[in-house]
Design a protein around this motif. Structure first.
Motif, mmCIF file in Angstrom:
data_model
loop_
_atom_site.group_PDB
_atom_site.id
_atom_site.type_symbol
_atom_site.label_atom_id
_atom_site.label_comp_id
_atom_site.label_asym_id
_atom_site.label_seq_id
_atom_site.Cartn_x
_atom_site.Cartn_y
_atom_site.Cartn_z
ATOM 1 N N VAL A 1 6.731 -2.451 -8.969
ATOM 2 C CA VAL A 1 6.097 -2.451 -7.648
ATOM 3 C C VAL A 1 6.748 -3.488 -6.748
ATOM 4 O O VAL A 1 7.109 -3.216 -5.594
ATOM 5 C CB VAL A 1 4.580 -2.715 -7.785
ATOM 6 N N GLN A 2 6.918 -4.701 -7.267
ATOM 7 C CA GLN A 2 7.494 -5.767 -6.451
ATOM 8 C C GLN A 2 8.964 -5.498 -6.114
ATOM 9 O O GLN A 2 9.431 -5.855 -5.032
ATOM 10 C CB GLN A 2 7.339 -7.104 -7.162
ATOM 11 N N ASP A 3 9.696 -4.861 -7.007
ATOM 12 C CA ASP A 3 11.090 -4.494 -6.702
ATOM 13 C C ASP A 3 11.140 -3.582 -5.486
ATOM 14 O O ASP A 3 11.982 -3.757 -4.595
ATOM 15 C CB ASP A 3 11.738 -3.793 -7.897
ATOM 16 N N ARG A 4 10.240 -2.606 -5.444
ATOM 17 C CA ARG A 4 10.239 -1.667 -4.316
ATOM 18 C C ARG A 4 9.782 -2.364 -3.032
ATOM 19 O O ARG A 4 10.332 -2.100 -1.956
ATOM 20 C CB ARG A 4 9.311 -0.484 -4.651
ATOM 21 N N VAL A 5 8.803 -3.266 -3.136
ATOM 22 C CA VAL A 5 8.367 -4.014 -1.949
ATOM 23 C C VAL A 5 9.522 -4.851 -1.409
ATOM 24 O O VAL A 5 9.746 -4.920 -0.191
ATOM 25 C CB VAL A 5 7.153 -4.903 -2.280
ATOM 26 N N ARG A 6 10.271 -5.489 -2.291
ATOM 27 C CA ARG A 6 11.407 -6.308 -1.849
ATOM 28 C C ARG A 6 12.462 -5.465 -1.151
ATOM 29 O O ARG A 6 13.106 -5.920 -0.195
ATOM 30 C CB ARG A 6 12.016 -7.059 -3.035
ATOM 31 N N ARG B 1 0.834 -1.217 0.000
ATOM 32 C CA ARG B 1 0.000 0.000 0.000
ATOM 33 C C ARG B 1 0.863 1.259 0.000
ATOM 34 O O ARG B 1 0.536 2.248 -0.655
ATOM 35 C CB ARG B 1 -0.910 -0.043 1.232
ATOM 36 N N THR B 2 1.985 1.221 0.706
ATOM 37 C CA THR B 2 2.894 2.365 0.728
ATOM 38 C C THR B 2 3.477 2.622 -0.650
ATOM 39 O O THR B 2 3.559 3.766 -1.105
ATOM 40 C CB THR B 2 4.020 2.125 1.745
ATOM 41 N N VAL B 3 3.885 1.558 -1.328
ATOM 42 C CA VAL B 3 4.471 1.700 -2.659
ATOM 43 C C VAL B 3 3.447 2.208 -3.666
ATOM 44 O O VAL B 3 3.737 3.100 -4.476
ATOM 45 C CB VAL B 3 5.052 0.348 -3.126
ATOM 46 N N LEU B 4 2.231 1.679 -3.611
ATOM 47 C CA LEU B 4 1.218 2.004 -4.615
ATOM 48 C C LEU B 4 0.446 3.277 -4.295
ATOM 49 O O LEU B 4 -0.040 3.956 -5.208
ATOM 50 C CB LEU B 4 0.229 0.842 -4.746
ATOM 51 N N GLY B 5 0.311 3.598 -3.021
ATOM 52 C CA GLY B 5 -0.516 4.737 -2.637
ATOM 53 C C GLY B 5 -1.993 4.416 -2.793
ATOM 54 O O GLY B 5 -2.388 3.340 -3.261
ATOM 55 N N GLU B 6 -2.819 5.373 -2.413
ATOM 56 C CA GLU B 6 -4.268 5.153 -2.455
ATOM 57 C C GLU B 6 -4.771 4.918 -3.870
ATOM 58 O O GLU B 6 -5.635 4.071 -4.110
ATOM 59 C CB GLU B 6 -4.985 6.352 -1.848
ATOM 60 N N LEU C 1 9.539 -0.489 7.719
ATOM 61 C CA LEU C 1 8.347 -0.044 8.429
ATOM 62 C C LEU C 1 8.402 1.441 8.741
ATOM 63 O O LEU C 1 7.375 2.123 8.694
ATOM 64 C CB LEU C 1 8.167 -0.854 9.712
ATOM 65 N N ASP C 2 9.589 1.944 9.037
ATOM 66 C CA ASP C 2 9.711 3.391 9.254
ATOM 67 C C ASP C 2 9.263 4.157 8.021
ATOM 68 O O ASP C 2 8.610 5.200 8.125
ATOM 69 C CB ASP C 2 11.164 3.752 9.586
ATOM 70 N N ALA C 3 9.595 3.623 6.844
ATOM 71 C CA ALA C 3 9.194 4.276 5.595
ATOM 72 C C ALA C 3 7.749 4.004 5.248
ATOM 73 O O ALA C 3 7.149 4.730 4.447
ATOM 74 C CB ALA C 3 10.099 3.806 4.455
ATOM 75 N N ALA C 4 7.196 2.941 5.849
ATOM 76 C CA ALA C 4 5.831 2.520 5.495
ATOM 77 C C ALA C 4 4.877 2.662 6.665
ATOM 78 O O ALA C 4 3.886 1.940 6.758
ATOM 79 C CB ALA C 4 5.854 1.071 5.016
ATOM 80 N N ARG C 5 5.177 3.594 7.576
ATOM 81 C CA ARG C 5 4.324 3.764 8.751
ATOM 82 C C ARG C 5 2.884 4.063 8.361
ATOM 83 O O ARG C 5 1.947 3.547 8.965
ATOM 84 C CB ARG C 5 4.885 4.902 9.613
#
Length: 400
Positions: free
Chosen positions: A344-349, A297-302, A359-363
């Motif tokens: 998207v998956q590269d950024r999630v990895r 959700r953080t990578v993709l946004g709303e 998690l700090d970046a994806a709070r």
């Protein structure tokens, strides 16, 4: 009447009570998010598992975009006085109210869809009011299933296969979400078979055969079952684990149904539908899925994270021929391209590689995930006055 003040009773992801007005509001919000379009035919649909997740989204999108008629089936607990009804009970009442408000012909049945009795009851109902079924959507998720022939109770488990699973997960036991580490020992062959007996294709095939025996398969009948593939990040506990074994059984069942005389004589079709990630009561129980979904959700946004309603609307448009079927090499309908996009998956990895820093970046994604979990039970929904006593004894919608 049972008007009372209620507050959420929560431990981690587990919430044991529901707010009726909050649950109803989530249904109306989802309904309003679906673009309306009901020109053309109004197919008959049977949706198994209509009260939550993709099943609920499928009912709402089918009504809103195609004016489907038919039956939804779910197994929900009523208000007991000590505990509220399940959120799915309240969502069903809200969905029925919306269907009636907009002139749609939909009935909802509270029954154990795994049972032979439910299959007979639903067939009787279809026979009396609707006739042959155009679409059977199978979206059941349950921890156990009783085999209707043997009486054996099968229990599903969430375990890896072959080796233990160690991975980061999201912990909500403190004031702020944090990363914890999960270790799950591998499941046995017997546990894999039991999970397939619950979440595989056996019951789906029984439903198709039960409808066929009553001459309730329409010409061009299509049946679909919801499944998930997901990321390589979660594969050891999902696609390569006991749940994955069940999903492979489901996909094999689709192939067997598609080639069966029952469907061929009706020009019928059978597909599994690979949906994208979602926050559901079922998915929140799977270790590491919460953290993965928060990162996604953080990578993709709303705007980029596709809701269950958006995906269900796409599915109906494909099934009804308004848009082409999006099939993979195994004949599965794919709704998850947005999730599995390589960038998207590269950024999630990247976030997963150092989960605490991730998690700090994806709070915001973690907070969003927990908010979505609470909304599943009707809590923290905008526009709901939680300070006011709520009527918890809501009747199940019954139509003659």
């Amino acid at each position: 009447m049972s008007l009372r003040q209620i507050e959420p009773k929560q431990r981690g992801f587990l919430i044991v009570n529901s707010h009726p007005e909050g649950a109803a509001r989530t249904v109306r919000d989802q309904w309003e998010s679906i673009p309306a379009r009901t020109d053309g035919r109004r197919p008959v649909a049977l949706v198994l598992g209509h009260s939550a997740g993709y099943g609920l989204a499928t009912v709402l999108a089918g009504l809103r975009r195609h004016g489907v008629r038919g039956v939804g089936v779910a197994f929900e607990a009523p208000d007991t006085g000590r505990r509220t009804a399940g959120a799915g009970w309240y969502r069903t009442a809200a969905a029925a109210a919306l269907a009636a408000e907009h002139g749609h012909d939909m009935r909802f049945v509270n029954a154990d869809a795994f049972s032979a009795d439910a299959k007979t009851r639903i067939a009787d109902l279809l026979e009396r009011h609707y006739g042959p079924v155009d679409h059977l959507v199978y979206s059941l998720a349950a921890p156990r299933r009783t085999d209707p022939d043997t009486g054996e109770v099968h229990h599903s488990v969430i375990k890896p296969l072959g080796a233990a699973y160690e991975a980061p997960s999201l912990d909500f036991s403190a004031d702020e979400p944090a990363v914890a580490w999960t270790r799950i020992e591998p499941g046995t062959d017997a546990e894999a078979r039991a999970t397939a007996a619950v979440m595989g294709g056996d019951d789906w095939a029984l439903w198709v055969r039960a409808l066929a025996a009553r001459r309730l398969l329409a010409d061009g009948f299509t049946t679909t079952a919801l499944t998930y593939v997901g990321s390589e990040v979660t594969a050891p506990v999902y696609r390569e684990g006991t749940i994955g074994a069940a999903k492979e059984h489901l996909e094999q069942t689709a192939r067997e149904l598609a080639g069966s005389p029952l469907l061929k004589e009706r020009n019928g079709r059978a597909f599994t539908v690979v949906a994208g990630a979602a926050v559901t009561q079922a998915s929140s129980a799977i270790p590491s899925i919460a953290l993965y979904t928060a990162f996604l959700r953080t990578v993709l946004g709303e705007a980029g994270f596709r809701t269950t309603a958006e995906q269900a609307a796409d599915l109906w448009d494909q099934l009804e021929g308004r848009t082409p079927l999006v099939l993979d090499g195994e004949g599965r309908i794919r709704l998850d391209g947005w999730e599995l996009d390589a960038r998207v998956q590269d950024r999630v990895r990247e976030l997963w590689a150092d989960p605490r820093r991730g998690l700090d970046a994806a709070r915001s994604g973690a907070d969003w995930f927990m908010g979505q979990v609470r909304a599943l039970y009707g809590w923290d929904v905008p526009g709901v006055d939680y300070a006011r006593p709520a009527e918890t004894d809501v009747p199940w919608p019954v139509r003659p």
